[in-house]
Design a protein around this motif. Structure first.
Motif, PDB file in Angstrom:
ATOM      1  N   ALA A  51       0.886  -1.343  -0.094  1.00  0.00           N
ATOM      2  CA  ALA A  51      -0.002  -0.101   0.037  1.00  0.00           C
ATOM      3  C   ALA A  51       0.845   1.113   0.046  1.00  0.00           C
ATOM      4  CB  ALA A  51      -0.849  -0.043   1.243  1.00  0.00           C
ATOM      5  N   SER A  52       1.997   1.178   0.438  1.00  0.00           N
ATOM      6  CA  SER A  52       2.955   2.357   0.600  1.00  0.00           C
ATOM      7  C   SER A  52       3.384   2.954  -0.828  1.00  0.00           C
ATOM      8  CB  SER A  52       4.280   1.928   1.396  1.00  0.00           C
ATOM      9  OG  SER A  52       3.925   1.547   2.753  1.00  0.00           O
ATOM     10  N   LEU A  53       3.403   1.843  -1.810  1.00  0.00           N
ATOM     11  CA  LEU A  53       3.678   2.276  -3.067  1.00  0.00           C
ATOM     12  C   LEU A  53       2.422   3.241  -3.654  1.00  0.00           C
ATOM     13  CD1 LEU A  53       4.461  -1.360  -4.182  1.00  0.00           C
ATOM     14  CD2 LEU A  53       5.813   0.613  -4.809  1.00  0.00           C
ATOM     15  N   LEU A 116      -5.073   4.824   3.178  1.00  0.00           N
ATOM     16  CA  LEU A 116      -5.292   6.374   3.159  1.00  0.00           C
ATOM     17  C   LEU A 116      -5.594   6.656   4.578  1.00  0.00           C
ATOM     18  CD1 LEU A 116      -5.599   8.722   1.542  1.00  0.00           C
ATOM     19  CD2 LEU A 116      -8.148   7.973   1.333  1.00  0.00           C
ATOM     20  N   ALA A 117      -6.336   6.165   5.351  1.00  0.00           N
ATOM     21  CA  ALA A 117      -6.621   6.572   6.592  1.00  0.00           C
ATOM     22  C   ALA A 117      -5.335   6.838   7.456  1.00  0.00           C
ATOM     23  CB  ALA A 117      -7.736   5.816   7.499  1.00  0.00           C
ATOM     24  N   ALA A 118      -4.490   5.725   7.341  1.00  0.00           N
ATOM     25  CA  ALA A 118      -3.346   5.800   8.304  1.00  0.00           C
ATOM     26  C   ALA A 118      -2.284   6.887   7.672  1.00  0.00           C
ATOM     27  CB  ALA A 118      -2.444   4.515   8.227  1.00  0.00           C
ATOM     28  N   THR A 123      -0.522  13.072   8.005  1.00  0.00           N
ATOM     29  CA  THR A 123      -0.692  14.371   7.564  1.00  0.00           C
ATOM     30  C   THR A 123      -1.342  15.196   8.713  1.00  0.00           C
ATOM     31  OG1 THR A 123      -1.052  13.361   5.413  1.00  0.00           O
ATOM     32  CG2 THR A 123      -1.735  15.805   6.013  1.00  0.00           C
ATOM     33  N   GLU A 124      -2.339  14.753   9.289  1.00  0.00           N
ATOM     34  CA  GLU A 124      -3.177  15.496  10.445  1.00  0.00           C
ATOM     35  C   GLU A 124      -1.856  15.796  11.546  1.00  0.00           C
ATOM     36  OE1 GLU A 124      -6.358  13.444  12.030  1.00  0.00           O
ATOM     37  OE2 GLU A 124      -7.301  13.093  10.130  1.00  0.00           O
ATOM     38  N   VAL A 149      -7.732  17.957   6.445  1.00  0.00           N
ATOM     39  CA  VAL A 149      -7.313  16.457   5.821  1.00  0.00           C
ATOM     40  C   VAL A 149      -8.721  15.996   5.318  1.00  0.00           C
ATOM     41  CG1 VAL A 149      -6.397  14.253   6.154  1.00  0.00           C
ATOM     42  CG2 VAL A 149      -5.084  16.289   7.055  1.00  0.00           C
ATOM     43  N   ALA A 150      -9.536  16.126   6.173  1.00  0.00           N
ATOM     44  CA  ALA A 150     -10.840  15.469   5.681  1.00  0.00           C
ATOM     45  C   ALA A 150     -11.448  16.221   4.415  1.00  0.00           C
ATOM     46  CB  ALA A 150     -11.891  15.568   6.676  1.00  0.00           C
ATOM     47  N   GLY A 151     -11.267  17.420   4.483  1.00  0.00           N
ATOM     48  CA  GLY A 151     -11.752  18.231   3.370  1.00  0.00           C
ATOM     49  C   GLY A 151     -10.884  18.185   2.348  1.00  0.00           C
ATOM     50  N   LEU A 152      -9.558  18.059   2.270  1.00  0.00           N
ATOM     51  CA  LEU A 152      -8.636  17.914   1.218  1.00  0.00           C
ATOM     52  C   LEU A 152      -9.034  16.491   0.800  1.00  0.00           C
ATOM     53  CD1 LEU A 152      -6.116  19.282  -0.483  1.00  0.00           C
ATOM     54  CD2 LEU A 152      -4.812  18.120   1.209  1.00  0.00           C
ATOM     55  N   ASN A 153      -8.949  15.400   1.384  1.00  0.00           N
ATOM     56  CA  ASN A 153      -9.147  14.194   1.036  1.00  0.00           C
ATOM     57  C   ASN A 153     -10.426  14.046   0.082  1.00  0.00           C
ATOM     58  OD1 ASN A 153      -6.854  12.836   1.949  1.00  0.00           O
ATOM     59  ND2 ASN A 153      -7.990  12.253   3.875  1.00  0.00           N
ATOM     60  N   ALA A 154     -11.565  14.631   0.492  1.00  0.00           N
ATOM     61  CA  ALA A 154     -12.887  14.471  -0.011  1.00  0.00           C
ATOM     62  C   ALA A 154     -12.554  15.257  -1.571  1.00  0.00           C
ATOM     63  CB  ALA A 154     -13.863  15.362   0.758  1.00  0.00           C
TER      64      ALA A 154
END
Length: 183
Positions: A51-53, A116-118, A123-124, A149-154
């Motif tokens: 997943a790190s890739l 992604l959550a990790a 980032t948070e 981070v939530a807004g950016l991810n969305a």
């Protein structure tokens, strides 16, 4: 480019070729290493997990530095949101399609959502610590960092599956929503 950088680039290229051919879940780390011409152990020296890739985020330090550079009197949410836009300007344009490819893969692969959550938690932490460094209290910094981070991810995940706008536009939408129009 150093040997380490060349190896890392070869691993990423091999991984994304295989993900496109077979899908993320059906691609093994051995297949990636073989395609890149290295051992599986070498792959894991560069990336701790498959997943790190996809989800490793080299932008956290840029964002954190941009947060620290914002004026101390600026409201934390505005500073953090604007810092994301500031950091975006430091990203080289050729990296944009690679970012889209990664995010599209995440958006389309449910098994990548925990990774992604990790990454988002990292980032948070980076944004939160940068806010504390500029004088914001820890509790506010944590809430603001999670919100940004939530807004950016969305915004980024929506952007990744569309082809009608640019990354800067997607980031600007997130910043506008988070900073109350104070871009």
């Amino acid at each position: 480019m150093t040997k380490r950088e060349r190896t890392r680039a070869a691993l990423l290229q091999a991984a994304f070729e295989l993900f496109a051919e077979r899908g993320y879940d059906a691609t093994t780390t051995k297949a990636i290493a073989d395609r890149a011409g290295v051992t599986e152990m070498t792959l894991f020296r560069h990336f701790p997990a498959k997943a790190s890739l996809v989800v490793d985020d080299p932008y956290d330090p840029l964002i954190a530095d941009a947060v620290r550079a914002r004026p101390a009197n600026e409201q934390a949410i505005v500073a953090a949101a604007r810092a994301v836009l500031d950091a975006w300007t430091a990203v080289e344009p050729p990296a944009v399609e690679a970012v889209r490819e990664r995010l599209r893969l995440v958006a389309e692969t449910p098994s990548l959502l925990p990774a992604l959550a990790a990454g988002s938690r990292e980032t948070e932490r980076a944004i939160g610590q940068a806010l504390v460094d500029r004088g914001d209290d820890r509790a506010t910094a944590g809430v603001v960092a999670a919100s940004v981070v939530a807004g950016l991810n969305a915004a980024l995940l929506q952007w990744a599956v569309r082809s009608d706008d640019d990354l800067g536009g997607a980031i600007a939408i997130a910043v506008h929503a988070l900073a109350g129009g104070a871009e």
